[in-house]
Enzyme design. Structure first.
Site, PDB file in Angstrom:
ATOM      1  N   LYS A 126       0.856  -1.190   0.000  1.00 26.32           N
ATOM      2  CA  LYS A 126       0.000   0.000   0.000  1.00 26.32           C
ATOM      3  C   LYS A 126       0.886   1.232   0.000  1.00 26.32           C
ATOM      4  O   LYS A 126       1.846   1.323   0.782  1.00 26.32           O
ATOM      5  CB  LYS A 126      -0.865  -0.040   1.255  1.00 26.32           C
ATOM      6  CG  LYS A 126      -1.646   1.221   1.551  1.00 26.32           C
ATOM      7  CD  LYS A 126      -2.701   0.899   2.580  1.00 26.32           C
ATOM      8  CE  LYS A 126      -3.081   2.066   3.420  1.00 26.32           C
ATOM      9  NZ  LYS A 126      -4.179   1.768   4.344  1.00 26.32           N
TER      10      LYS A 126
HETATM   11  C1  R5P Z   1      -2.759   4.741   8.349  1.00 27.73           C
HETATM   12  O1  R5P Z   1      -1.685   4.466   8.785  1.00 27.73           O
HETATM   13  C2  R5P Z   1      -3.817   3.801   8.348  1.00 27.73           C
HETATM   14  O2  R5P Z   1      -3.207   2.578   8.376  1.00 27.73           O
HETATM   15  C3  R5P Z   1      -4.816   3.819   7.205  1.00 27.73           C
HETATM   16  O3  R5P Z   1      -5.199   2.517   6.936  1.00 27.73           O
HETATM   17  C4  R5P Z   1      -4.342   4.406   5.921  1.00 27.73           C
HETATM   18  O4  R5P Z   1      -3.709   5.619   6.108  1.00 27.73           O
HETATM   19  C5  R5P Z   1      -5.479   4.543   4.903  1.00 27.73           C
HETATM   20  O5  R5P Z   1      -6.404   5.400   5.342  1.00 27.73           O
HETATM   21  P1  R5P Z   1      -6.617   6.822   4.657  1.00 27.73           P
HETATM   22  O6  R5P Z   1      -7.279   6.548   3.344  1.00 27.73           O
HETATM   23  O7  R5P Z   1      -7.501   7.552   5.614  1.00 27.73           O
HETATM   24  O8  R5P Z   1      -5.282   7.470   4.470  1.00 27.73           O
END
Ligand code: R5P
Length: 292
Positions: free
Chosen positions: A203
């Site tokens: 990711k």
């Molecule tokens: C962040 O460290 C979290 O693990 C979230 O899963 C990630 O940032 C994704 O969330 P967002 O779309 O709010 O950035």
């Protein structure tokens, strides 16, 4: 020796039809074991090859984030629309009904809060417990260039070793420190390191320039995080660009659960990711659903 099969029907062995030996649909995953592939197929749709994951694990370092104050009230209605839920084991056990058939991607690293150095994480879930909770993958934060870079990479490799023993894929999450430049050069470095060290998928954040080089140089699937809340059309546009440039899905949180109409937004994101619709069409759908 007679066969213990008294059917009068003629046996048919289809000797003229060779058994199919198809390649697995997901980039870089063909040589994984059956259990790994099966779990990845619960996250990525075998039809579109893509995924829309709903991320609501933010509480593991920042407590009750806006929109996540009551996950039982705000998130459960959304869950049905997502392909996978990214969460912590505390929320899984306390809030998510065990009757759910959704695939679970479980946050498996943690330690520091927003009050401390975030890269100082450790493994936060034993693989045996992840197996007990029937997860489809575990996720670990990797802080390339961060103060505890090596420690975070060791967290990844230890989870990969344990995941390999149990057939659980590992999602490497590239955490970009405030002091780092969010550009393709950094994302190429971070995503490639995660893949080289055994992550089954990675990711990262979308970058406007040269994102294609990030997905091309990472040998396993990339999904993008949503990042901070944007206007809905902008978030849908970002998802479209990421998919068009080789991302195989999104793992989006705030841009969905902080939207004025989270269910409509999640459905609109699905249209972009799985159905290939334009951001404009998806936004029109969002508005119709929101006002309808
Ligand atoms: C962040 O460290 C979290 O693990 C979230 O899963 C990630 O940032 C994704 O969330 P967002 O779309 O709010 O950035």
């Amino acid at each position: 020796m007679p066969e213990a099969d008294f059917s009068s029907k003629q046996k048919e062995y289809f000797t003229d039809i060779p058994q199919k030996n198809e390649a697995f649909f997901l980039k870089g995953s063909n040589n994984l074991d059956w259990g790994m592939k099966n779990r990845l197929s619960r996250i990525f749709s075998p039809d579109s090859g893509k995924t829309v994951m709903l991320a609501f694990d933010h509480g593991y370092f920042q407590g009750p984030t806006t929109g996540l104050e009551r996950i039982d009230i705000s998130i459960l209605p959304l869950a049905l629309q997502a392909d996978a839920l990214m969460l912590t084991r505390g929320i899984l056990r306390s809030v998510i009904p065990p009757s759910t058939r959704k695939s679970i991607v479980m946050r498996a690293s943690g330690g520091p809060s927003i009050l401390k150095e975030l890269s100082n994480e450790n493994i936060a879930v034993a693989m045996e417990d992840a197996v007990r909770m029937n997860v489809s993958a575990v996720a670990v934060q990797v802080f390339i260039g961060g103060e505890f870079e090596t420690q975070s990479i060791h967290n990844l490799t230890r989870l990969v070793d344990a995941g390999m023993r149990h057939g659980i894929p590992v999602l490497g999450v590239t955490a970009v420190g405030k002091e780092m430049v969010r550009d393709a050069r950094y994302m190429r470095l971070a995503t490639r390191i995660c893949a080289e060290l055994g992550a089954s998928f990675v990711k990262t954040y979308f970058v406007e320039e040269d994102f294609e080089s990030v997905t091309a140089s990472c040998p396993v699937p990339i999904v993008i995080a949503g990042g901070k809340k944007l206007p809905e059309l902008d978030a849908l546009t970002m998802a479209r660009k990421a998919i068009d440039q080789g991302a195989l899905g999104v793992d989006m949180g705030r841009n969905i659960f902080q939207s004025d109409a989270p269910v409509a937004m999640l459905e609109a994101v699905r249209k972009v990711v799985h159905e290939g619709v334009s951001p404009k069409e998806a936004f029109e759908y969002y508005q119709t659903q929101k006002n309808g």
